[in-house]
Design a protein around this motif. Structure first.
Motif, PDB file in Angstrom:
ATOM      1  N   TYR A 118       0.880  -1.372   0.182  1.00  0.00           N
ATOM      2  CA  TYR A 118      -0.089  -0.085   0.065  1.00  0.00           C
ATOM      3  C   TYR A 118       0.599   1.315   0.154  1.00  0.00           C
ATOM      4  CZ  TYR A 118      -3.410   3.774   1.723  1.00  0.00           C
ATOM      5  OH  TYR A 118      -4.129   4.779   1.955  1.00  0.00           O
ATOM      6  N   LYS A 159      -2.608   3.369   6.807  1.00  0.00           N
ATOM      7  CA  LYS A 159      -3.394   4.241   6.314  1.00  0.00           C
ATOM      8  C   LYS A 159      -3.553   5.386   7.277  1.00  0.00           C
ATOM      9  CE  LYS A 159      -8.178   5.064   4.643  1.00  0.00           C
ATOM     10  NZ  LYS A 159      -8.571   6.077   5.780  1.00  0.00           N
ATOM     11  N   SER A 194      -5.402   9.625   3.638  1.00  0.00           N
ATOM     12  CA  SER A 194      -5.124   8.807   2.509  1.00  0.00           C
ATOM     13  C   SER A 194      -6.329   8.089   1.851  1.00  0.00           C
ATOM     14  CB  SER A 194      -4.198   7.623   3.016  1.00  0.00           C
ATOM     15  OG  SER A 194      -2.959   7.804   3.655  1.00  0.00           O
ATOM     16  N   ASP A 195      -6.126   7.487   0.852  1.00  0.00           N
ATOM     17  CA  ASP A 195      -7.229   6.717  -0.047  1.00  0.00           C
ATOM     18  C   ASP A 195      -7.919   5.918   1.034  1.00  0.00           C
ATOM     19  OD1 ASP A 195      -6.613   8.527  -2.022  1.00  0.00           O
ATOM     20  OD2 ASP A 195      -5.678   6.989  -3.234  1.00  0.00           O
ATOM     21  N   ASP A 196      -9.181   5.700   0.526  1.00  0.00           N
ATOM     22  CA  ASP A 196      -9.998   4.453   1.464  1.00  0.00           C
ATOM     23  C   ASP A 196      -9.999   3.436   0.623  1.00  0.00           C
ATOM     24  OD1 ASP A 196     -11.988   5.031  -0.543  1.00  0.00           O
ATOM     25  OD2 ASP A 196     -13.125   6.149   0.806  1.00  0.00           O
ATOM     26  N   GLN A 208     -11.234   3.859  -3.007  1.00  0.00           N
ATOM     27  CA  GLN A 208     -10.600   4.764  -3.861  1.00  0.00           C
ATOM     28  C   GLN A 208      -9.323   3.823  -4.422  1.00  0.00           C
ATOM     29  OE1 GLN A 208     -10.049   7.719  -0.736  1.00  0.00           O
ATOM     30  NE2 GLN A 208     -11.366   9.235  -2.328  1.00  0.00           N
ATOM     31  N   VAL A 209      -8.756   3.104  -3.326  1.00  0.00           N
ATOM     32  CA  VAL A 209      -7.622   2.035  -3.691  1.00  0.00           C
ATOM     33  C   VAL A 209      -8.148   1.048  -4.843  1.00  0.00           C
ATOM     34  CG1 VAL A 209      -5.996   0.299  -2.788  1.00  0.00           C
ATOM     35  CG2 VAL A 209      -6.297   2.502  -1.549  1.00  0.00           C
ATOM     36  N   MET A 228      -8.078   2.929  -7.998  1.00  0.00           N
ATOM     37  CA  MET A 228      -7.045   3.327  -8.614  1.00  0.00           C
ATOM     38  C   MET A 228      -5.947   1.922  -9.213  1.00  0.00           C
ATOM     39  SD  MET A 228      -3.459   3.739  -7.537  1.00  0.00           S
ATOM     40  CE  MET A 228      -3.488   3.694  -5.655  1.00  0.00           C
ATOM     41  N   GLN A 264      -3.126  17.724  -3.629  1.00  0.00           N
ATOM     42  CA  GLN A 264      -4.106  16.884  -4.474  1.00  0.00           C
ATOM     43  C   GLN A 264      -4.182  17.234  -5.815  1.00  0.00           C
ATOM     44  OE1 GLN A 264      -3.327  13.695  -3.004  1.00  0.00           O
ATOM     45  NE2 GLN A 264      -5.464  13.345  -3.288  1.00  0.00           N
ATOM     46  N   ARG A 269      -3.192  15.796  -9.339  1.00  0.00           N
ATOM     47  CA  ARG A 269      -4.311  15.535 -10.432  1.00  0.00           C
ATOM     48  C   ARG A 269      -3.972  16.124 -11.647  1.00  0.00           C
ATOM     49  NH1 ARG A 269      -7.920  16.668  -6.103  1.00  0.00           N
ATOM     50  NH2 ARG A 269      -8.048  18.810  -6.611  1.00  0.00           N
ATOM     51  N   THR A 329       3.298   9.763  -4.501  1.00  0.00           N
ATOM     52  CA  THR A 329       2.508   9.718  -3.002  1.00  0.00           C
ATOM     53  C   THR A 329       3.301  11.012  -2.396  1.00  0.00           C
ATOM     54  OG1 THR A 329       2.138   7.428  -3.157  1.00  0.00           O
ATOM     55  CG2 THR A 329       2.050   8.705  -1.047  1.00  0.00           C
TER      56      THR A 329
END
Length: 781
Positions: free
Chosen positions: A275, A309, A313-315, A318-319, A322, A568, A572, A626
Motif C-alpha cells: 500500500y 493508512k 490517504s485513499d480509502d 479509492q484504492v 485506482m 492533491q 491531479r 505519493t
C-alpha cells in the motif's frame, strides 16, 4: 458439487492434453526440424503482442502442457502468490495458511519458487525437496572454489551473517541438503540456506541451476493443513499456493523470466501489493508480469500494509478503483482487490489458533511472534501478566483480526478456491489448451502457405522484409529523438507549473495565520477562544491548556486541509498532464511504425500468408507521486511569578513568637501560560512545502525517465522480435521449398494433417472451457 461431471471433464481435459503433447511431438518431428534449437524467448513485460515466431511459441509449450497434465491428474488448483521483496509476501502466505510456514527476513526469501499444499490432518508442516541433485552439484563446485577464496574479499561482496557463515561451513564440510524436513524451524533453515546459496553463487560467479527448477514438480513442496480450511471437509480438488520469486529478488535479472513462466502455469494469480509503494517501479514490474497472463488465469490482489493508512490517504474503494483502473489498466476487477494488513491477520489468527488448541499463548520469550502480537493487539505498554487474562486476550485477538480486514479475502478467495479447486484446475487446463492450439494453428498455417508459394516469391518477400527491418531501425532512431524532445518539454512545463503552485500555496498559508482568520476559524468551529497576545512575534498566549490544545487542533486541521487540497490538486494536474503525454507517446510510436506494419502485412497477404503481426502496447507506467505527511505542531509552556506572598496566619504566628519569618521562607506563586508559536509552525510548513515540491520534481523526473525508457525499449524490442520471427519463418519456408518436389508434397500433406488435428483440439478445448464456465456460474448461484 457436480462430482460425476467434474470427473468426466477432467477425463476430457486429460485426453486433450495428451493429444496436444503427441501433436507437438509430431510437429517437432516433421522434415525440416522446425522446432529443434528453438529457444524459448522470455516474455517481455506487457505480454506477447505481435510476436509471430511460431517455433519460439511452440518451444515453450511442452513444459506448460505437462504441468497442466500433472495438475489435472490431481485436480490441483495452483494459486500463484507474487509480489515485490518488501510487499509482505511471506507474511501474507503465513496469514493465508494460518501458521508460520515461511521465514521472514529483510532480504529476498524466494529465489526458488516453493509450493505450499493444503493437506488435511498435517498439523506440523513438512517440506519435501526431492529434486536436490542440481543443488548438490552446485555445492561441490562451490566447495572447490571456497577452498581457494579469501574470506575477507568474499565478505566485501557478500553480507556475512550467522546464516551465511553456517552455509559456508556446511559447503566446506560437504553436508548436503536433506530431502525431507519436518517442523517450522528445519523448514526455515532449509529455505534460508537455499536463498543464501543463490546470493553466494552470484558473489562467486557460479551459475545457480535455475533451469533445473523451471518445472513445478521439481521445486520444494511444503505440506500443511491450512488453519482456515480445517474442518471444511475434502473436495474433489486440491488447493496449493505457489510462492514465486519477485522480479527484484536478489538482484537476479533472470527472475523476471522465471516469474512470467511460473505465472503462466498457475491456475490463478494473487498479487500482493505494498500500500505504501503502489506506484513504485518495482511494483510496476509485478503489475506488468500479471497483466501478461491476465487472459489465461483469474487475477486477485491483496493490498498489504493497509494499517498504515492515515486520515488523508485513499480509502478502500479509492484504492480498488485506482489499482483496477490507473495501475492495472482494467486487467483486474475492483471486486477482486482486497486491502488488508497481513501482519495483523497472521498474528491475530495465530493467537486465536493457539488459544483454541492450547488454551493460552506460548511464552513470549520463547516465541517472538507472541511479543509482536501483544504489541499490535494490546499496545506498546503491554506486560507479560496481561497474557494470562485469556478472555481479554481472545477478545483482543478477535479485534485485531477484524482490523486486519482479512476475513473477506479468506471467505471470498481462499474458501472459494478450496471449494472449487477442481474447477480452477480444469479452467486453467482449457485455457492452456486453447493457447497451444491457436499458436500451433497459426504456425502450421504459415508454414503450409510457405510451401505453396514459389521460391522466387519467398525470396522477394524476404528481401522486402529486410528493407522494412532497415526502415524500422531508421524510424526507431527518429522517433526516439522526437519522444525525448517531447518528454523534455513536458518536464519543463511541469517544473514551471509546480513553481507557480508552490507560490500560491505559500501565499494561502500565510493568509491562514492572520489574527483575524484565526479568530474566525475558532468561531467557525464553535470555539470562542480568547488569547491574551498575538503580536508580530507570532506568539499566541492562552491561560488555559485545554483551550490551547483546542486552538492548535483547529489550526492543524485547517492547515492540513489547505495543504492537502493543494497537493492533491498538483497530483491531479500532473497525472492529467502525463496521462496525456503517455497517450501522445503511444500515438507517436504508432504513427512512426504503423506504415511498416501495414506494408509487411500487405506484402505477405499478397503471397497468401495470414500474419497476425501487430504493434505492441506501449506501457509507460504510472506517473503519480505519493505525497508525504508533514504537520506536527507543539505548545510551549511558561511559568510567570505572581509575586511574594506574606501576611496572613503565618506572619501572625511569627510575630507572636517574636521571630518574624521563623520556619518559613518567602515563597512565590506562579501562573502557567500556554504559548503557540505561529511563526515556527508556519516556517515548518513552508519548509515542508518546498521539500515536497522539490521531491515531487525529482521523483517525477526519475520515474518519467525510467518509465519512458523502459516503455520504448520494450515496445521496440517486441516489434523487432515480430519482424525477426517473420524473417525466420520465411527463411525456413524457403529452405523447405527448395527441397525436391516430392518431399515438399509429402510435407504439405503432413502439415495439413497436423493442422486438421490442431483444429479439432482447439474446438474441443473451446467446448471444454464453455462447460467449465457453465459449472462456475452454477456454483456461484
Amino acid at each position: 458439487m457436480y462430482t460425476q461431471t467434474i470427473f468426466e471433464l477432467s477425463q476430457e481435459a486429460e485426453r486433450l492434453l495428451q493429444l496436444a503433447l503427441r501433436h507437438l511431438d509430431t510437429v517437432n518431428g516433421l522434415p525440416g526440424n522446425m522446432l529443434s534449437g528453438a529457444q524459448a524467448m522470455p516474455d517481455a513485460p506487457g505480454g506477447s503482442h505481435g510476436r509471430h515466431s511460431g517455433s519460439h511459441l511452440l518451444a515453450m509449450q511442452p513444459d506448460t502442457l505437462n504441468n497442466e497434465l500433472r495438475k489435472i491428474t490431481r485436480l490441483e488448483m495452483v494459486l500463484a502468490i507474487v509480489g515485490t521483496m518488501k510487499a509482505g509476501k511471506s507474511t501474507t502466505i503465513n496469514a493465508i495458511v494460518g501458521t508460520e510456514v515461511l521465514p521472514n527476513r529483510n532480504r529476498p526469501m524466494t529465489a526458488l519458487p516453493t509450493l505450499i499444499r493444503h493437506t488435511p490432518g498435517q498439523k506440523e508442516p513438512g517440506l519435501n525437496f526431492i529434486h536436490a541433485k542440481p543443488i548438490e552439484r552446485l555445492m561441490h563446485e562451490l566447495q572447490d572454489k571456497l577452498r581457494r577464496v579469501d574470506r575477507a574479499k568474499l565478505a566485501l561482496k557478500l553480507e556475512m551473517d550467522k546464516d551465511m557463515n553456517a552455509l559456508l561451513e556446511r559447503i566446506i564440510g560437504g553436508v548436503a541438503f536433506e530431502k525431507h524436513y519436518l517442523g517450522a524451524q528445519p523448514i526455515f533453515q532449509c529455505l534460508k540456506s537455499l536463498n543464501d546459496l543463490v546470493r553466494l553463487s552470484r558473489a562467486m560467479d557460479v551459475d545457480f541451476p535455475f533451469a533445473d527448477y523451471a518445472s513445478i514438480e521439481h521445486i520444494p513442496v511444503i505440506e500443511v493443513e491450512f488453519v482456515h480450511l480445517a474442518g471444511l471437509g475434502e473436495n474433489a480438488g486440491q488447493l496449493t499456493l505457489l510462492d514465486t520469486p519477485g522480479p527484484n529478488e536478489a538482484g537476479q535479472p533472470h527472475l523476471q523470466k522465471m516469474l512470467s513462466e511460473q505465472l503462466a502455469r498457475a491456475s490463478a494469480v494473487l498479487a500482493v501489493m505494498d500500500y505504501t509503494q503502489l506506484k513504485s517501479i518495482s511494483d510496476q514490474e509485478v503489475r506488468q508480469a500479471i497483466a501478461a497472463v491476465s487472459k489465461s488465469v483469474p487475477l486477485y490482489a491483496l493490498v498489504n500494509k493497509f494499517d498504515q493508512k492515515d486520515r488523508n490517504s485513499d480509502d478502500e474503494d479509492q484504492v480498488r478503483a485506482m489499482i483496477s483502473g490507473t495501475l492495472m489498466k482494467g486487467f483486474i476487477h475492483p471486486g477482486q482487490i482486497y486491502p488488508v494488513s497481513s501482519m495483523w491477520g497472521y498474528l491475530a489468527n495465530r493467537a486465536r489458533h493457539e488459544l483454541t488448541v492450547h488454551g493460552r499463548l506460548p511464552d513470549p520469550q520463547e516465541q517472538r511472534w507472541v511479543q509482536d502480537f501483544a504489541e499490535a493487539a494490546l499496545g506498546r505498554r503491554w506486560r507479560t501478566a496481561d497474557l494470562a487474562d485469556v478472555p481479554h486476550i481472545r477478545h483482543a485477538a478477535d479485534l485485531l483480526w477484524e482490523d486486519s480486514l482479512f476475513e473477506k479475502p479468506i471467505n471470498m478467495l481462499l474458501h472459494a478456491a478450496h471449494a472449487n479447486a477442481s474447477l480452477f484446475a480444469l479452467r486453467s487446463a482449457s485455457h492452456k489448451l486453447l493457447n497451444y492450439a491457436q499458436s500451433a494453428r497459426d504456425f502450421l498455417e504459415f508454414r503450409l502457405q510457405g510451401l505453396t508459394v514459389a521460391a522466387e516469391q519467398l525470396q522477394d518477400n524476404i528481401a522486402r522484409l529486410e528493407e522494412d527491418m532497415a526502415q524500422f531501425e531508421v524510424r526507431q532512431r527518429v522517433v526516439s529523438e522526437e519522444i525525448s524532445h517531447e518528454v523534455e518539454q513536458a518536464m519543463e512545463a511541469a517544473e514551471s507549473f509546480i513553481a507557480g503552485q508552490q507560490s500560491e500555496i505559500l501565499a494561502l498559508i500565510d493568509s491562514r495565520f492572520s489574527a483575524d482568520n484565526l479568530q474566525m476559524m475558532s468561531l467557525a468551529n464553535g470555539a470562542d477562544l480568547q488569547w491574551s497576545q498575538h503580536d508580530e512575534s507570532g506568539e499566541i498566549v492562552l491561560d488555559d491548556e485545554e483551550q490551547a490544545n483546542r486552538l492548535l487542533g483547529i489550526i492543524r486541521a485547517d492547515c492540513e486541509g489547505t495543504v492537502f487540497a493543494c497537493q492533491q490538486s498538483i497530483i491531479r494536474e500532473l497525472s492529467l498532464r502525463f496521462g496525456q503525454l503517455e497517450t501522445s507517446l503511444s500515438r507517436s510510436l504508432d504513427d512512426a511504425l504503423k506504415p511498416i506494419e501495414s506494408h509487411v502485412k500487405e506484402e505477405l497477404h499478397r503471397a497468401g500468408f495470414r500474419t497476425r503481426i501487430s504493434l505492441p502496447v506501449f506501457q509507460s507506467g504510472s506517473l503519480q507521486i505519493t505525497m508525504p505527511q508533514w504537520f506536527n505542531g507543539t505548545i510551549a509552556t511558561e511559568d510567570l511569578p505572581l509575586g511574594s506572598q506574606r501576611g496572613g496566619m503565618r506572619d501572625s504566628i511569627s510575630r507572636w513568637l517574636n521571630n518574624p519569618g521563623w520556619g518559613w521562607d518567602d515563597y512565590v506563586m506562579t501562573k502557567t501560560r500556554y504559548i503557540i508559536d505561529v511563526n515556527a509552525i508556519k516556517e515548518r510548513i513552508v519548509v515542508s512545502i518546498s521539500t515536497f515540491c522539490s521531491q515531487i520534481l525529482k521523483a517525477l523526473a526519475a520515474q518519467v525517465d525510467v518509465s519512458v525508457t523502459a516503455g520504448m525499449v520494450t515496445f521496440f524490442a517486441e516489434f523487432s522480435q515480430s519482424l525477426s520471427g517473420l524473417q525466420k519463418n520465411l527463411q525456413e519456408s524457403l529452405s523447405l521449398r527448395q527441397q525436391h518436389q516430392s518431399t515438399v508434397n509429402a510435407l504439405c500433406l503432413q502439415l495439413a494433417q497436423c493442422l486438421a488435428t490442431v483444429r479439432w483440439i482447439e474446438e474441443d478445448a473451446r467446448l471444454l472451457r464453455d462447460d467449465i464456465q457453465t459449472l462456475f456460474a452454477a456454483e456461484q448461484r
